[in-house]
Design a protein around this motif. Structure first.
Motif, PDB file in Angstrom:
ATOM      1  N   GLN A 241      34.380 -74.076   6.247  1.00  0.00           N
ATOM      2  CA  GLN A 241      33.069 -74.053   5.598  1.00  0.00           C
ATOM      3  C   GLN A 241      32.271 -72.820   6.019  1.00  0.00           C
ATOM      4  OE1 GLN A 241      31.674 -77.965   6.760  1.00  0.00           O
ATOM      5  NE2 GLN A 241      32.176 -78.817   4.741  1.00  0.00           N
TER       6      GLN A 241
ATOM      7  N   ASP B  46      32.670 -79.514   0.347  1.00  0.00           N
ATOM      8  CA  ASP B  46      32.496 -80.746   1.130  1.00  0.00           C
ATOM      9  C   ASP B  46      33.800 -81.223   1.769  1.00  0.00           C
ATOM     10  OD1 ASP B  46      29.799 -80.751   0.553  1.00  0.00           O
ATOM     11  OD2 ASP B  46      29.992 -82.138  -1.137  1.00  0.00           O
ATOM     12  N   GLU B  47      34.909 -81.086   1.035  1.00  0.00           N
ATOM     13  CA  GLU B  47      36.198 -81.533   1.563  1.00  0.00           C
ATOM     14  C   GLU B  47      36.742 -80.552   2.595  1.00  0.00           C
ATOM     15  OE1 GLU B  47      35.643 -81.011  -1.726  1.00  0.00           O
ATOM     16  OE2 GLU B  47      35.312 -83.067  -2.376  1.00  0.00           O
ATOM     17  N   ALA B  48      36.456 -79.266   2.422  1.00  0.00           N
ATOM     18  CA  ALA B  48      36.852 -78.201   3.357  1.00  0.00           C
ATOM     19  C   ALA B  48      38.362 -78.111   3.562  1.00  0.00           C
ATOM     20  CB  ALA B  48      36.141 -78.369   4.700  1.00  0.00           C
ATOM     21  N   ARG B  49      39.120 -78.403   2.514  1.00  0.00           N
ATOM     22  CA  ARG B  49      40.577 -78.252   2.586  1.00  0.00           C
ATOM     23  C   ARG B  49      41.012 -76.970   1.883  1.00  0.00           C
ATOM     24  NH1 ARG B  49      41.579 -80.735   6.741  1.00  0.00           N
ATOM     25  NH2 ARG B  49      43.764 -80.812   6.255  1.00  0.00           N
ATOM     26  N   TRP B  50      40.358 -76.686   0.745  1.00  0.00           N
ATOM     27  CA  TRP B  50      40.598 -75.469  -0.025  1.00  0.00           C
ATOM     28  C   TRP B  50      39.292 -75.167  -0.745  1.00  0.00           C
ATOM     29  CZ3 TRP B  50      44.745 -75.026  -4.484  1.00  0.00           C
ATOM     30  CH2 TRP B  50      44.664 -73.765  -5.078  1.00  0.00           C
TER      31      TRP B  50
ATOM     32  N   HIS C 132      42.124 -74.670   4.654  1.00  0.00           N
ATOM     33  CA  HIS C 132      42.330 -75.237   5.983  1.00  0.00           C
ATOM     34  C   HIS C 132      43.774 -74.892   6.339  1.00  0.00           C
ATOM     35  CE1 HIS C 132      42.863 -78.124   9.205  1.00  0.00           C
ATOM     36  NE2 HIS C 132      41.559 -78.300   9.215  1.00  0.00           N
TER      37      HIS C 132
ATOM     38  N   GLU D 296      46.586 -76.869   4.817  1.00  0.00           N
ATOM     39  CA  GLU D 296      46.795 -76.825   3.369  1.00  0.00           C
ATOM     40  C   GLU D 296      47.410 -75.506   2.897  1.00  0.00           C
ATOM     41  OE1 GLU D 296      46.030 -79.599   1.589  1.00  0.00           O
ATOM     42  OE2 GLU D 296      45.360 -80.491   3.460  1.00  0.00           O
TER      43      GLU D 296
ATOM     44  N   GLU E  26      33.746 -74.231  -5.076  1.00  0.00           N
ATOM     45  CA  GLU E  26      34.325 -75.567  -5.221  1.00  0.00           C
ATOM     46  C   GLU E  26      35.063 -75.973  -3.957  1.00  0.00           C
ATOM     47  OE1 GLU E  26      36.810 -75.698  -8.675  1.00  0.00           O
ATOM     48  OE2 GLU E  26      35.231 -74.940  -9.986  1.00  0.00           O
ATOM     49  N   GLY E  27      35.014 -77.263  -3.641  1.00  0.00           N
ATOM     50  CA  GLY E  27      35.766 -77.816  -2.523  1.00  0.00           C
ATOM     51  C   GLY E  27      35.069 -77.720  -1.184  1.00  0.00           C
TER      52      GLY E  27
ATOM     53  N   ASP F 177      37.673 -77.943   9.706  1.00  0.00           N
ATOM     54  CA  ASP F 177      36.783 -78.102   8.549  1.00  0.00           C
ATOM     55  C   ASP F 177      35.543 -77.230   8.701  1.00  0.00           C
ATOM     56  OD1 ASP F 177      38.648 -80.009   7.843  1.00  0.00           O
ATOM     57  OD2 ASP F 177      37.242 -81.690   7.842  1.00  0.00           O
TER      58      ASP F 177
END
Length: 116
Positions: free
Chosen positions: A48, A72-76, A90, A93, A69-70, A44
């Protein structure tokens, strides 16, 4: 100018050790942007850091970052630079969404040869 922006984003991602950088030429394929830059990080924090580096590099060159966008989640994380859209995944993903296959008809740009 969009090619220079693509190279700037690729360099920023590479500086943060982004993996498997792929640049797709979306001209004539997508109305959204001229290029997609796709890469991934292994945590993550790294995802970021890559997205933040792309955003900061663009801003330092006077480029307007339309949105990110995205984060905070740090997935995409999607970093919209206008002519260039960076997709920072990530590792877990990236294979699931497989944008390279989804946009398989888009020619690839060799951004790696120009990285320092």
């Amino acid at each position: 100018m969009s090619k220079e922006l693509l190279q700037l984003a690729a360099q920023a991602a590479d500086d943060k050790r982004a993996e498997e950088l792929v640049a797709l030429n979306m001209k004539g394929i997508s109305l959204v942007s001229d290029y997609f830059l796709i890469c991934h990080g292994n945590s993550d924090k790294q995802v970021q850091a890559i997205a933040r580096a792309i955003k900061e590099a663009a801003e330092e060159q006077g480029q307007h970052v339309r949105r990110m966008e995205g984060f905070d989640e740090a997935r995409w994380i999607l970093v919209d630079l206008g002519d260039v859209v960076a997709h920072v995944f990530h590792r877990d993903e990236r294979g699931y969404y497989n944008l390279e296959r989804l946009w398989g008809d888009a020619p690839r740009e060799d951004v790696l040869k120009e990285l320092t």
